[in-house]
Each structure stands twice: as structure tokens, then as C-alpha cells.
Design a protein around this motif. Structure first.
Motif, PDB file in Angstrom:
ATOM      1  N   SER A  19     -17.057   4.841  -8.527  1.00 31.81           N
ATOM      2  CA  SER A  19     -17.118   6.110  -7.802  1.00 31.81           C
ATOM      3  C   SER A  19     -16.672   7.301  -8.645  1.00 31.81           C
TER       4      SER A  19
ATOM      5  N   GLY B 295     -10.222  -0.998  -3.668  1.00 33.37           N
ATOM      6  CA  GLY B 295     -10.775   0.167  -3.002  1.00 33.37           C
ATOM      7  C   GLY B 295     -11.603   1.027  -3.925  1.00 33.37           C
ATOM      8  N   SER B 296     -12.463   1.861  -3.321  1.00 33.28           N
ATOM      9  CA  SER B 296     -13.320   2.753  -4.096  1.00 33.28           C
ATOM     10  C   SER B 296     -13.061   4.216  -3.750  1.00 33.28           C
ATOM     11  N   ASP B 297     -12.014   4.488  -2.986  1.00 33.10           N
ATOM     12  CA  ASP B 297     -11.673   5.866  -2.639  1.00 33.10           C
ATOM     13  C   ASP B 297     -11.126   6.580  -3.872  1.00 33.10           C
ATOM     14  N   GLU B 298     -10.932   7.881  -3.779  1.00 33.85           N
ATOM     15  CA  GLU B 298     -10.532   8.655  -4.952  1.00 33.85           C
ATOM     16  C   GLU B 298      -9.123   8.314  -5.443  1.00 33.85           C
ATOM     17  N   ASN B 299      -8.291   7.735  -4.590  1.00 24.91           N
ATOM     18  CA  ASN B 299      -6.935   7.365  -5.005  1.00 24.91           C
ATOM     19  C   ASN B 299      -6.849   5.947  -5.564  1.00 24.91           C
ATOM     20  N   ALA B 300      -7.929   5.192  -5.453  1.00 27.36           N
ATOM     21  CA  ALA B 300      -7.897   3.781  -5.851  1.00 27.36           C
ATOM     22  C   ALA B 300      -7.560   3.570  -7.332  1.00 27.36           C
TER      23      ALA B 300
ATOM     24  N   ASP C 215       1.000   3.993  -3.135  1.00 24.63           N
ATOM     25  CA  ASP C 215       0.688   5.398  -2.849  1.00 24.63           C
ATOM     26  C   ASP C 215       1.920   6.279  -3.042  1.00 24.63           C
TER      27      ASP C 215
ATOM     28  N   ASP D 256       0.830  -1.204   0.000  1.00 25.48           N
ATOM     29  CA  ASP D 256       0.000   0.000   0.000  1.00 25.48           C
ATOM     30  C   ASP D 256       0.865   1.255   0.000  1.00 25.48           C
TER      31      ASP D 256
END
Length: 478
Positions: free
Chosen positions: A443, A338-343, A302, A298
Motif C-alpha cells: 500500500s 495489516g495494510s493500513d498506513e500505520n502498519a 501503536d 496492538d
């Protein structure tokens, strides 16, 4: 020098190699020799400097001769004191002894040696921000009382001068750390001075700004001459044939293409290490290749998202080298979910990382073929590696992967020409793309469709994309 911005990742040489370079610099080697030369009869003044009558012996111990020998010996002694190689035992008597850090130069770790060198470097950097001694003497004479300095007579602001040199060195660091190779290209002095003084929004420098750049070049010429013995830079000084008597401003070169005659500077590997250490201490985010090798997948995905491609490739190679391929692939895939904006950008980084893993990673990719977020990525990898039994993706997976890919490109590059070409290609290949795309359960669907409407040059297609984006937002209550 304080900021929170992220700088390009630096490619540092091994600490053992850097420590050897530090020990061989005139800055540290002279200071160490004087620290070993000092004995019971050595005397210093109230400021810790060698008394005048001992300077000839100190210069002889260093093998120095000529008009500057005493001054160079005095400077080397001050570096030895500031770096902890010499301690003042009795200030009244002016006696000294070997400092605790002197033993580190022979018995310490490479990091110990570099810590001593960094302390010595600070002394030289402080000196480099001080005006010439002749001007300083005149300023003292112009003061209101004994020992007072009229800084206005010097036209010298200590804080501003230090900030200017910090800014120049920071830009030199940016140019060096941003290079794909292990060392930066030589930087012409005019370009380096201009990078600090010419505003970004100034299309053409004014005569006043050009004069500032010219004056700064002359200051930098003196400063880099001082910093080269510290091992910070390799420096080719301004060609003296270009200097005019009196004001000492550079004259026009006979060959206007030979910019190097105005001075050329290159940050050394040791200098890159030293400036990065100072930047970290000042609060900058100054990563180095190899920082993430002991972190999880991770952190790798990132962290490398902000790296230039070559740096991300190098960091990932080092990370993979420490792990068994199949386990590494599974860890990367798990971190990409993941579904976050950085995924989406994490999945793009994962795909690029997996391209460096061999065929032994195949089982990990087959395990996620039915995964809604990773199935498309897995199919691409397996097909590229020669698998012939890969099940075809569903239409829903194709559209989801398309939205995810564009979202990742938007995060990585913004409105780039490459992304514009991708958008045009998608609209051209799929005539009913927008009629289906707004329904995709992702998303970033609405944001991607809005971007496609902004980027596509055809007004009709751009309008279709914006309508689809509105529907996507309405569908999710946005």
C-alpha cells in the motif's frame, strides 16, 4: 493549560515512594501538624483563615520563629483547609474540626496521600501567581472603593500570570520527561524563561524580548522559592550578588560560563508526578512508562510508535515481563499485520520488541515464515539469533520488505539523514531497483518511491524514482 498534543512518556517512581516524599514535604507536613493541633478553641475568620491572635500559637506548634513565622503558619493553615485536612464547622462561630482527608495521611493508600498533596499543591501554585503583598496593598489603596483592587496599578493580569507559570512548568516537564534517565538535568532559569518568551522563529532575541526574559527570571526566582517547599522542584536561587539595588535586575556575572548563578531548577520525581496529573486533567496526552503493560500488543505497538527509543525500550521490557515469551511473540506478530498506513511502523516496532525476546520465541517466528507480511521480518530475527536452516527469501519478499522498511522509517523519522543514507544505499546496491520496485504489491509503494525521489541527491536516480512512483500509482489507479 489545555491542549491535546502528546507529551514524552514520563518515568514515574513507585506511588509508595512518592507518597512518602509528599508526606515529608514542608507543605504537607506543616498542614497536617496544624490540622492535628486544632481543637475546640481554634477560631477562624470569615475566609477560613486563622484569626490573628492564634497565629503565634500555630507558629509555635510548627516550631517556627522569626519575622515570617506568623505568615508561614497562616499559609500552612490555609493549605490544610484547602486540602481537606480541616473543615469549618460553623462559619458564624468560626469553629473547625478535623477534615475527612486528614485520616488518609496515615490510613489511606499511597494514591490517597498523593491526591491530598495535589490539592495542597494547587493552593501554592495559585499563590505563586499573585504579586507581592506590598504591591497588592498599594493596588487596593489605588482602587475606586473599599476592597476594590486596581490591577492596572499592579501591572498584573491574573489569568496571564497563571498561564505563564503553567507554560514554564510545562516546558520544565517536557525537559524532564524527555530525559532517558529517571530525573531531568538542572535547567538554568534564563533558558527556561526564554523557552516560553522567545518565539521559535526568532533567530536572535531583540532587546525588548531580552528585557522580558530578565523580568521573567526575577518573577520565576520568587515563584520557585515558593514551590520548593511543596516538593515540586529543587531550586538554586539567583545569586544575590548579581542583583542590582533598586530595580533588582540581574547584573553581568564575573564568570560568564557559570550560568547556574542566574538560578537553576530541577523537577523532582514528586514534581514530575504532580505536573503529569495536572496535564492529564487539562486534556494533555501525557503517557507514563508502564501505562501499556496491561494492554494488548496492538496498543503496545501503536503507543510506543511515538515514544523516544529509550522510552519505547523500557515500556516494551515491562510489557514482556508480564508475559510468557512465546505467547508474547505470537501476540506481537499478530498485531503487526495489516495494510493500513500505520502498519509498516507497527512492524518496525514489532521487530524491535522481538529483539528483546529470548530464543524461546523462535517457534512463533518459524510459524510466519511463509506469511507475505511477516516472512521477511521472521527471517531476519531467526538469522540474527543463530538459525542456520532459514529458507532464503524470494525476490518478491525482499522487495516487499524493503518498501515496508522505508515506509516505517518515513513514518518514524520523516526525511532524516539516516533515511537519506538508506535510500542512497538501496539505489547503489540494486542497479535495477526502481524497474522492479514499482510493481511491489504494498500500500505504501508509491509513497516510498516518491520519497526516494525527493531524498536522493543524484538527479538522474531521483528522476527514476519519481517515474517509478508514477507507474505504481497508475497500476493501482491512483
Amino acid at each position: 493549560m489545555s491542549d491535546s498534543s502528546i507529551l514524552p512518556p514520563a518515568r514515574l517512581h513507585p506511588e509508595a515512594e512518592l507518597a512518602r516524599e509528599a508526606l515529608s514535604t514542608p507543605l504537607l507536613s506543616r498542614a497536617a501538624r496544624l490540622a492535628r493541633w486544632a481543637g475546640p478553641t481554634t477560631r477562624v475568620d470569615a475566609g477560613g483563615g486563622l484569626v490573628d491572635e492564634q497565629l503565634p500559637a500555630a507558629a509555635e506548634a510548627l516550631g517556627l520563629s522569626g519575622e515570617e513565622a506568623a505568615a508561614d503558619a497562616s499559609e500552612a493553615w490555609r493549605v490544610a483547609v484547602d486540602a481537606g485536612l480541616v473543615d469549618v464547622v460553623d462559619e458564624e462561630e468560626g469553629t473547625v474540626t478535623a477534615g475527612a482527608d486528614l485520616a488518609l495521611l496515615t490510613g489511606g493508600s499511597p494514591q490517597d496521600v498523593l491526591t491530598v498533596w495535589l490539592a495542597a499543591l494547587e493552593t501554592v501554585l495559585a499563590d505563586a501567581s499573585v504579586p507581592d503583598l506590598d504591591g497588592l496593598v498599594d493596588a487596593i489603596a489605588a482602587g475606586d472603593g473599599p476592597g476594590e483592587i486596581d490591577l492596572s496599578a499592579l501591572d498584573w493580569d491574573p489569568e496571564a500570570e497563571a498561564e505563564f507559570l503553567d507554560g514554564v512548568l510545562r516546558n520544565l516537564y517536557l525537559l524532564t520527561a524527555g530525559e532517558e534517565g529517571p530525573a531531568g538535568a538542572p535547567v538554568p532559569l534564563p533558558a527556561l524563561a526564554a523557552s516560553v518568551l522567545v518565539p521559535d522563529d526568532m533567530p536572535e532575541p531583540t532587546n525588548d524580548v531580552l528585557q522580558q526574559v530578565s523580568d521573567a527570571m526575577m518573577r520565576l526566582d520568587d515563584q520557585f522559592r515558593m514551590l520548593e517547599p511543596a516538593g515540586l522542584v529543587e531550586y538554586r536561587p539567583v545569586d544575590e550578588a548579581l542583583l542590582v539595588e533598586g530595580d533588582q535586575e540581574p547584573a553581568e556575572p564575573q564568570d560568564e560560563t557559570d550560568v547556574s548563578r542566574y538560578g537553576v531548577v530541577r523537577l523532582t520525581p514528586l514534581g514530575l508526578y504532580g505536573l503529569r496529573a495536572r496535564l492529564l486533567e487539562a486534556g494533555f496526552d501525557a503517557p507514563a512508562i508502564g501505562d501499556l503493560t496491561d494492554k494488548g500488543a496492538d496498543a503496545l505497538l501503536d503507543g510506543t510508535a511515538a515514544f523516544p527509543p529509550a522510552a519505547a525500550h523500557a515500556e516494551t521490557e515491562q510489557w514482556l515481563a508480564r508475559r510468557e515469551p512465546l505467547a508474547a511473540a505470537r501476540e506481537l506478530l499478530a498485531a503487526a499485520r495489516g495494510s493500513d498506513e500505520n502498519a509498516p511502523l507497527r512492524r518496525l516496532q514489532c521487530q524491535q520488541a522481538l529483539s528483546l525476546v529470548g530464543l524461546s520465541a523462535g517457534p512463533a517466528l518459524r510459524e510466519v515464515l511463509d506469511d507475505a507480511e511477516l516472512g521477511g521480518l521472521a527471517r531476519v530475527w531467526l538469522t540474527e539469533h543463530g538459525a542456520t536452516d532459514v529458507p532464503p527469501p524470494s525476490e518478491a519478499m525482499i522487495f516487499w520488505l524493503t518498501i515496508d522498511t522505508v515506509a516505517a522509517q518515513l513514518a518514524a523519522e520523516g526525511n532524516s539523514e539516516e533515511l537519506r543514507a538508506l535510500v542512497e544505499g538501496l539505489a547503489r546496491q540494486h542497479s535495477g531497483f526502481f524497474a522492479t520496485a514499482w510493481r511491489v504489491e504494498h500500500s505504501a509503494t508509491a509513497d516510498v518511491l516518491e520519497a526516494m525521489g525527493r531524498l536522493h541527491p543524484d538527479k538522474k536516480i531521483a528522476k527514476e524514482a519519481r517515474k517509478a512512483a508514477f507507474k505504481a500509482r497508475s497500476q493501482h489507479g491512483g
